[in-house]
Design a protein around this motif. Structure first.
Motif, PDB file in Angstrom:
ATOM      1  N   ARG A  24      -4.592  -4.971  -1.635  1.00 21.35           N
ATOM      2  CA  ARG A  24      -4.405  -4.461  -2.992  1.00 21.35           C
ATOM      3  C   ARG A  24      -4.361  -5.622  -3.984  1.00 21.35           C
ATOM      4  NH1 ARG A  24      -2.568   0.958  -2.846  1.00 21.35           N
ATOM      5  NH2 ARG A  24      -3.578   1.858  -1.015  1.00 21.35           N
ATOM      6  N   THR A  25      -4.742  -5.355  -5.234  1.00 22.69           N
ATOM      7  CA  THR A  25      -4.767  -6.418  -6.240  1.00 22.69           C
ATOM      8  C   THR A  25      -3.562  -6.378  -7.180  1.00 22.69           C
ATOM      9  OG1 THR A  25      -6.138  -5.046  -7.706  1.00 22.69           O
ATOM     10  CG2 THR A  25      -7.284  -6.580  -6.219  1.00 22.69           C
ATOM     11  N   ASN A  72       0.559  -7.222   2.367  1.00 22.34           N
ATOM     12  CA  ASN A  72      -0.546  -6.611   1.617  1.00 22.34           C
ATOM     13  C   ASN A  72      -1.734  -6.417   2.548  1.00 22.34           C
ATOM     14  OD1 ASN A  72      -2.215  -5.679  -0.433  1.00 22.34           O
ATOM     15  ND2 ASN A  72      -2.671  -7.712  -1.217  1.00 22.34           N
ATOM     16  N   ALA A 119       0.829  -1.204   0.000  1.00 21.55           N
ATOM     17  CA  ALA A 119       0.000   0.000   0.000  1.00 21.55           C
ATOM     18  C   ALA A 119       0.869   1.262   0.000  1.00 21.55           C
ATOM     19  CB  ALA A 119      -0.926   0.005   1.208  1.00 21.55           C
ATOM     20  N   CYS A 126      -3.290 -10.463  -4.613  1.00 22.58           N
ATOM     21  CA  CYS A 126      -2.825  -9.832  -5.856  1.00 22.58           C
ATOM     22  C   CYS A 126      -3.154 -10.693  -7.068  1.00 22.58           C
ATOM     23  CB  CYS A 126      -1.313  -9.593  -5.805  1.00 22.58           C
ATOM     24  SG  CYS A 126      -0.803  -8.347  -4.617  1.00 22.58           S
TER      25      CYS A 126
END
Length: 199
Positions: free
Chosen positions: A31-32, A27, A6, A55
């Motif tokens: 977040r992807t 993560n 991030a 992700c």
């Protein structure tokens, strides 16, 4: 040292303490897309936290220029379908387990594991869903002596400089590329030690 994705890229603009040689990537914000973490020459080991399983894409310059990197487990990237350019460019890895990228269907941009001069063996069989091989896929890996591909392949095109400069490679079996319709220039350029090619 812990870096959460991030926070964005971790690059040469942030110099880590001289005593740090292990980097854990987390993560926490789910977040992807995995951003680049690159040009940290003291890091020898990268640990991807299980939270990285959220992700589905790896951005450009993931571990580019990690010139001392000898250890990484790509397992937490098991849900990624797309990988950006300069994935492991210029690392010190001797072998790579790509099982964590078994869902990957595209590599956007080139230099996947290029210029990894300590690399000796590469098993690409987990990348059986890959549809195209980008430029400089394995170029400049002068120590590679063995390459294994998936028993069957969905690859339809191979871009330029595929294995260019893999000077220690003496034999390569490319029969698995039977579905390939297009091959660009310097496919096996400067492979000075190559003696046997199975097509």
């Amino acid at each position: 040292y812990v870096h959460d994705i991030a926070e964005g890229e971790l690059n040469s603009d942030k110099e880590l303490p001289a005593t740090v040689n292990t980097l854990r990537i987390t993560n926490r914000a789910d977040r992807t897309t995995m951003p680049g973490v690159h040009h940290q020459p003291r890091i020898t080991k990268v640990i991807l936290d299980s939270s990285c399983e959220k992700c589905v894409k790896v951005g450009d310059q993931f571990l580019w220029g990690m010139s001392s990197l000898t250890s990484i487990d790509l397992g937490p990237l098991r849900n990624c379908t797309s990988v950006g350019s300069f994935f492991l460019h210029q690392s010190a890895l001797r072998t790579i387990d790509l099982t964590g990228l078994s869902k990957c269907t595209e590599i956007v941009g080139g230099y996947f594991v290029s210029e990894c001069k300590q690399l000796q063996t590469v098993d690409f069989s987990p990348l059986s869903n890959l549809k195209a091989i980008p430029q400089d896929f394995l170029s400049g890996c002068t120590g590679v002596t063995s390459i294994v591909f998936a028993p069957s392949s969905n690859v339809k095109s191979v871009s330029n400089n595929f294995l260019r400069g893999c000077t220690s490679l003496s034999t390569v079996d490319l029969r698995v590329l039977s579905n390939c319709k297009s091959v660009s220039f310097n496919f096996l350029g400067r492979c000075a030690g190559l003696k046997t090619i199975d097509l």
